[in-house]
Design a protein around this motif. Structure first.
Motif, PDB file in Angstrom:
ATOM      1  N   LYS A 103     -13.626  43.328  17.830  1.00 39.37           N
ATOM      2  CA  LYS A 103     -14.391  44.251  16.976  1.00 39.37           C
ATOM      3  C   LYS A 103     -15.228  45.218  17.807  1.00 39.37           C
ATOM      4  O   LYS A 103     -15.459  46.352  17.400  1.00 39.37           O
ATOM      5  N   GLU A 104     -15.697  44.772  18.940  1.00 39.24           N
ATOM      6  CA  GLU A 104     -16.448  45.644  19.851  1.00 39.24           C
ATOM      7  C   GLU A 104     -15.627  45.808  21.128  1.00 39.24           C
ATOM      8  O   GLU A 104     -15.788  45.060  22.090  1.00 39.24           O
ATOM      9  N   LEU A 105     -14.745  46.783  21.114  1.00 38.98           N
ATOM     10  CA  LEU A 105     -13.887  47.040  22.268  1.00 38.98           C
ATOM     11  C   LEU A 105     -14.625  47.962  23.228  1.00 38.98           C
ATOM     12  O   LEU A 105     -14.877  49.120  22.923  1.00 38.98           O
ATOM     13  N   VAL A 106     -14.995  47.441  24.385  1.00 35.25           N
ATOM     14  CA  VAL A 106     -15.811  48.181  25.336  1.00 35.25           C
ATOM     15  C   VAL A 106     -14.948  48.758  26.452  1.00 35.25           C
ATOM     16  O   VAL A 106     -13.764  48.416  26.591  1.00 35.25           O
ATOM     17  N   ALA A 107     -15.548  49.644  27.255  1.00 38.73           N
ATOM     18  CA  ALA A 107     -14.864  50.187  28.423  1.00 38.73           C
ATOM     19  C   ALA A 107     -14.648  49.060  29.441  1.00 38.73           C
ATOM     20  O   ALA A 107     -15.471  48.144  29.541  1.00 38.73           O
ATOM     21  N   PRO A 108     -13.529  49.112  30.172  1.00 39.56           N
ATOM     22  CA  PRO A 108     -12.501  50.162  30.215  1.00 39.56           C
ATOM     23  C   PRO A 108     -11.395  49.994  29.178  1.00 39.56           C
ATOM     24  O   PRO A 108     -10.510  50.849  29.079  1.00 39.56           O
ATOM     25  N   TYR A 109     -11.440  48.903  28.405  1.00 41.56           N
ATOM     26  CA  TYR A 109     -10.344  48.606  27.480  1.00 41.56           C
ATOM     27  C   TYR A 109     -10.237  49.664  26.382  1.00 41.56           C
ATOM     28  O   TYR A 109      -9.136  50.116  26.034  1.00 41.56           O
ATOM     29  N   ARG A 110     -11.392  50.056  25.862  1.00 43.12           N
ATOM     30  CA  ARG A 110     -11.404  51.100  24.823  1.00 43.12           C
ATOM     31  C   ARG A 110     -10.805  52.393  25.368  1.00 43.12           C
ATOM     32  O   ARG A 110     -10.015  53.068  24.688  1.00 43.12           O
ATOM     33  N   ASP A 111     -11.158  52.752  26.589  1.00 38.71           N
ATOM     34  CA  ASP A 111     -10.670  53.997  27.184  1.00 38.71           C
ATOM     35  C   ASP A 111      -9.158  53.963  27.383  1.00 38.71           C
ATOM     36  O   ASP A 111      -8.469  54.969  27.183  1.00 38.71           O
ATOM     37  N   ARG A 112      -8.654  52.808  27.795  1.00 33.11           N
ATOM     38  CA  ARG A 112      -7.207  52.690  28.010  1.00 33.11           C
ATOM     39  C   ARG A 112      -6.448  52.827  26.690  1.00 33.11           C
ATOM     40  O   ARG A 112      -5.406  53.482  26.624  1.00 33.11           O
ATOM     41  N   ARG A 113      -6.990  52.207  25.661  1.00 35.71           N
ATOM     42  CA  ARG A 113      -6.331  52.292  24.359  1.00 35.71           C
ATOM     43  C   ARG A 113      -6.317  53.732  23.855  1.00 35.71           C
ATOM     44  O   ARG A 113      -5.291  54.215  23.338  1.00 35.71           O
ATOM     45  N   TYR A 114      -7.423  54.408  23.995  1.00 34.10           N
ATOM     46  CA  TYR A 114      -7.508  55.803  23.561  1.00 34.10           C
ATOM     47  C   TYR A 114      -6.534  56.673  24.355  1.00 34.10           C
ATOM     48  O   TYR A 114      -5.810  57.501  23.788  1.00 34.10           O
ATOM     49  N   ALA A 115      -6.503  56.471  25.675  1.00 32.64           N
ATOM     50  CA  ALA A 115      -5.681  57.314  26.538  1.00 32.64           C
ATOM     51  C   ALA A 115      -4.200  57.179  26.224  1.00 32.64           C
ATOM     52  O   ALA A 115      -3.468  58.176  26.178  1.00 32.64           O
ATOM     53  N   VAL A 116      -3.732  55.957  25.995  1.00 29.09           N
ATOM     54  CA  VAL A 116      -2.298  55.803  25.737  1.00 29.09           C
ATOM     55  C   VAL A 116      -1.929  56.366  24.368  1.00 29.09           C
ATOM     56  O   VAL A 116      -0.837  56.917  24.187  1.00 29.09           O
ATOM     57  N   GLY A 117      -2.829  56.285  23.404  1.00 32.92           N
ATOM     58  CA  GLY A 117      -2.564  56.882  22.108  1.00 32.92           C
ATOM     59  C   GLY A 117      -2.416  58.387  22.202  1.00 32.92           C
ATOM     60  O   GLY A 117      -1.480  58.974  21.641  1.00 32.92           O
TER      61      GLY A 117
END
Length: 243
Positions: A103-117
């Motif tokens: 539920k709280e996806l923090v950096a760097p995981y959030r950034d990776r998910r955004y970038a691949v999308g």
């Protein structure tokens, strides 16, 4: 393995062990189960189950073998797609089987998910402000991106994190074996968003829960999205060597 347009999985490890052994040659660089990779119909009716059977040699703690696999193809596949098309069109939602992402996806995981999308939509030529086109693309998950067959993986509800890791062992074996057989796959956690529908359709027992689906077919090499190769973090970010 992803549920939405901003997720992907690219396996970079060689096949998970068969009795401690690696399976076949290193095909990890040709294994990119990102969105559709599909599909002509398999030339042989028995070609789809075979990788699934061989994948069961995956390493599993205590030999529990916690995976349970259902294969859907032919007329049942057509019916399932029709059921999902109606639900998507009418906006029907269900309580997901589990949290696909924290539920709280923090950096760097959030950034990776955004970038691949964003990279995926760039390959598709769908701009960020075209929400309708993005929703339509996501809905293709529930058409298996045109694949002629799919696997569904369920697990006993009493199993814990170690057994869920065994599911990953099985599924990566399956994906590598599919590549070896000339097939391609697209693992889909998005199906966990409709556990009631899938559970009813597959007649899943009450003591089991849905983990994911996986489309399988032949790669459509003309599809622009299949040219996308996801980035990987530098090993300095995730590797520690003790000397």
């Amino acid at each position: 393995m992803g549920q939405g347009p901003s997720t992907s999985l690219r396996a970079n490890g060689v096949g998970l062990g068969l009795r401690g052994e690696t399976h076949g040659r290193d095909r990890s660089h040709s294994l990119s189960p990102l969105r559709p990779r599909l599909p002509r119909h398999p030339r042989r009716s028995d070609s789809t189950p075979r990788p699934g059977r061989k994948a069961s040699r995956a390493a599993t703690g205590g030999n529990l073998q916690p995976w349970h696999i259902a294969i859907v193809q032919g007329e049942p596949m057509t019916r399932l797609k029709a059921i999902m098309a109606e639900k998507i069109a009418t906006g029907v939602t269900e309580t997901p089987a589990y949290d696909i992402y924290p539920k709280e996806l923090v950096a760097p995981y959030r950034d990776r998910r955004y970038a691949v999308g964003e990279a995926m939509y760039a390959h598709l030529g769908i701009p960020r402000d075209d929400k309708t086109a993005r929703r339509d693309w996501f809905a293709r998950n529930f058409e298996f991106f045109g694949a002629p067959a799919a696997y569904f993986c369920t697990v006993d509800r009493r199993m814990g994190p170690p057994q869920w890791s065994d599911l990953g062992m099985y599924l990566q074996n399956l994906m590598l074996l599919a590549v070896e057989a000339g097939l391609a796959t697209c693992p889909q956690e998005c199906w966990a968003m409709y556990p009631e529908t899938v559970g009813t359709f597959l007649e899943i027992r009450e003591d089991r829960m849905l983990f994911c689906g996986m489309a399988i077919g032949y790669e459509d090499k003309s599809a622009r999205v299949n040219a996308l190769r996801t980035e990987r973090a530098d090993e300095a970010e995730w590797l520690t060597t003790i000397r």
